[in-house]
Scaffold this active site. Structure first.
Site, PDB file in Angstrom:
ATOM      1  N   ASN A   9       0.847  -1.182   0.000  1.00 46.30           N
ATOM      2  CA  ASN A   9       0.000   0.000   0.000  1.00 46.30           C
ATOM      3  C   ASN A   9       0.891   1.244   0.000  1.00 46.30           C
ATOM      4  OD1 ASN A   9      -1.572   2.261   0.884  1.00 46.30           O
ATOM      5  ND2 ASN A   9      -3.127   0.853   1.612  1.00 46.30           N
ATOM      6  N   HIS A  12       0.923   6.312   1.843  1.00 44.51           N
ATOM      7  CA  HIS A  12       1.626   7.284   2.677  1.00 44.51           C
ATOM      8  C   HIS A  12       2.854   7.878   2.014  1.00 44.51           C
ATOM      9  CE1 HIS A  12      -1.335   6.920   5.677  1.00 44.51           C
ATOM     10  NE2 HIS A  12      -1.195   5.611   5.705  1.00 44.51           N
ATOM     11  N   HIS A  45      -5.599   3.728  -1.753  1.00 42.91           N
ATOM     12  CA  HIS A  45      -6.924   4.083  -1.246  1.00 42.91           C
ATOM     13  C   HIS A  45      -7.231   5.511  -1.670  1.00 42.91           C
ATOM     14  CE1 HIS A  45      -9.707   4.382   2.569  1.00 42.91           C
ATOM     15  NE2 HIS A  45     -10.323   4.742   1.454  1.00 42.91           N
ATOM     16  N   ARG A  47      -9.383   8.208  -1.046  1.00 38.66           N
ATOM     17  CA  ARG A  47     -10.369   8.648  -0.061  1.00 38.66           C
ATOM     18  C   ARG A  47     -11.236   9.777  -0.611  1.00 38.66           C
ATOM     19  NH1 ARG A  47     -10.292   7.694   5.444  1.00 38.66           N
ATOM     20  NH2 ARG A  47      -8.823   6.083   6.110  1.00 38.66           N
ATOM     21  N   ARG A  51      -7.004  12.857   0.906  1.00 32.03           N
ATOM     22  CA  ARG A  51      -5.950  13.251   1.844  1.00 32.03           C
ATOM     23  C   ARG A  51      -4.577  12.723   1.459  1.00 32.03           C
ATOM     24  NH1 ARG A  51      -7.721  10.246   7.360  1.00 32.03           N
ATOM     25  NH2 ARG A  51      -9.681  11.244   6.746  1.00 32.03           N
ATOM     26  N   GLU A  72      -8.633   0.615  -3.223  1.00 32.54           N
ATOM     27  CA  GLU A  72      -9.420   0.701  -1.994  1.00 32.54           C
ATOM     28  C   GLU A  72     -10.310   1.924  -2.065  1.00 32.54           C
ATOM     29  OE1 GLU A  72      -7.276   0.729   1.665  1.00 32.54           O
ATOM     30  OE2 GLU A  72      -6.856  -1.408   1.603  1.00 32.54           O
ATOM     31  N   THR A 103      -8.332   3.686   8.539  1.00 29.57           N
ATOM     32  CA  THR A 103      -9.573   2.922   8.515  1.00 29.57           C
ATOM     33  C   THR A 103      -9.805   2.232   9.858  1.00 29.57           C
ATOM     34  OG1 THR A 103      -9.246   2.537   6.165  1.00 29.57           O
ATOM     35  CG2 THR A 103     -10.867   1.169   7.275  1.00 29.57           C
ATOM     36  N   GLU A 153     -11.002  -9.270   3.104  1.00 32.85           N
ATOM     37  CA  GLU A 153      -9.751  -8.898   3.752  1.00 32.85           C
ATOM     38  C   GLU A 153     -10.059  -8.692   5.229  1.00 32.85           C
ATOM     39  OE1 GLU A 153      -6.192  -5.554   3.668  1.00 32.85           O
ATOM     40  OE2 GLU A 153      -7.230  -6.103   1.817  1.00 32.85           O
ATOM     41  N   HIS A 196      -3.844  -4.497   7.799  1.00 32.22           N
ATOM     42  CA  HIS A 196      -3.964  -3.358   8.710  1.00 32.22           C
ATOM     43  C   HIS A 196      -3.021  -3.512   9.911  1.00 32.22           C
ATOM     44  CE1 HIS A 196      -6.003   0.433   9.557  1.00 32.22           C
ATOM     45  NE2 HIS A 196      -5.782   0.150  10.830  1.00 32.22           N
TER      46      HIS A 196
END
Length: 248
Positions: A9, A12, A45, A47, A51, A72, A103, A153, A196
Site C-alpha cells: 500500500n 503514505h 486508497h 479517499r 488526503r 481501496e 480505517t 480482507e 492493517h
C-alpha cells in the site's frame, strides 16, 4: 503451505508529498519500485477527501505497473464511477469516515447487504475482483459470501495493536478470531486476505494462517523505507512471511 502474495500500500508516499505540495515523493515511482522489488500487487486508497492518493495517481499507477492494482474505496457513487474509468484488477470496499486517521474497523456487510450486493454487481461485471474489508466476525464473513464478493480482507488491526502494546492475552484472543474467520471464509468459497497494522513483530502468526492468500501492508513498510529503502524493507517482510509458512 503456498507462498503468500504481498501487496504494498503506497498511500503514505502520497501523504508525505501532500504535506508540502508539489510532486515529490511520487507514489507512482514507489509503485514501480515495489513492483521491481517483487511486490505481487499495489494497493492505493482513494479517499473521499483525497488526503493522500489523488485521482490522477490512480490512473497513472494503473498505467505504470503490470502487477495488479487494488483500488481501496468507500462504497459511494463517485468511487464506483472512478473505478469504472480506472478499471483496476481489484476493488476493496472499506468503511470511511472523514474524521478518522486511518480505517477503523470493518464494513457492516450484514447491516448493508442489499445495497452492497447492488453496488458490487457492476464492479464484478467489469472484471474487478471485489474484496470486502471486514472484522474477523463470523456474521460479517457469512454476509460477505452472500453479496457477491470474491474476497474478504480481514482487519488485523486489533491483533497488531495488542502485539505492539505487549498485551499478550488480547493478541492471542484476536489471533484466534482471525483464524476462525479465515477458516469460515475459505469454507464459504471466499479468498482470504489480511491487512492493517502489520509489522515485522506481528506478521509471523498472521502469515501462518493456512487459508491466507495475501497480506496487504502499507504504513509500516513505507516508514521502514525511510531508514532502509523500500526493497530492503520488503525483503525482510518477505523473509518473515516465508519463514512463517515453512518456506525459508
Amino acid at each position: 503451505m503456498d507462498r503468500l502474495r504481498l501487496g504494498i500500500n503506497i498511500d503514505h508516499v502520497a501523504t508525505i508529498r501532500n504535506a508540502r505540495g508539489g510532486d515529490n515523493p511520487d507514489p507512482v515511482r514507489a509503485a514501480r519500485m515495489a513492483e521491481a522489488a517483487g511486490a505481487d500487487g499495489i494497493t492505493a486508497h482513494l479517499r473521499e477527501d483525497r488526503r493522500h492518493i489523488r485521482d490522477a495517481d490512480m490512473a497513472d499507477i494503473r498505467e505504470a505497473v503490470a502487477i495488479p492494482l487494488n483500488f481501496e474505496m468507500a462504497a459511494t457513487t463517485e468511487m464506483a464511477r472512478i473505478a469504472t474509468e480506472v478499471r483496476p484488477h481489484a476493488v476493496c470496499l472499506v468503511p470511511e469516515r472523514r474524521e478518522e486517521r486511518t480505517t477503523e474497523g470493518g464494513l457492516d456487510v450484514a447491516g448493508d447487504a442489499v445495497r452492497l450486493a447492488d453496488y458490487i454487481a457492476p464492479l464484478a461485471r467489469m472484471g474487478a475482483r471485489v474484496s470486502l474489508f471486514v472484522a474477523p466476525d463470523p456474521l460479517q464473513v457469512e454476509a460477505a459470501a452472500t453479496v457477491g464478493a470474491a474476497v474478504v480482507e480481514l482487519h488485523t488491526g486489533r491483533y497488531c495493536d495488542a502485539v505492539a502494546e505487549g498485551r499478550g492475552a488480547v493478541a492471542e484472543e484476536e489471533l484466534s478470531r482471525l483464524k476462525v474467520a479465515a477458516a469460515l471464509a475459505d469454507g464459504l468459497g471466499l479468498e482470504v486476505h489480511l491487512g492493517h497494522g502489520i509489522t515485522y513483530d506481528s506478521v509471523g502468526p498472521l502469515a501462518a494462517i493456512p487459508q491466507a492468500v495475501e497480506l496487504n501492508i502499507g504504513h509500516f513498510l513505507i516508514g521502514e523505507a525511510v531508514f532502509r529503502g523500500l526493497p530492503d524493507a520488503m525483503a525482510e517482510m518477505r523473509r518473515l512471511m516465508d519463514a512463517a509458512r515453512g518456506l525459508a
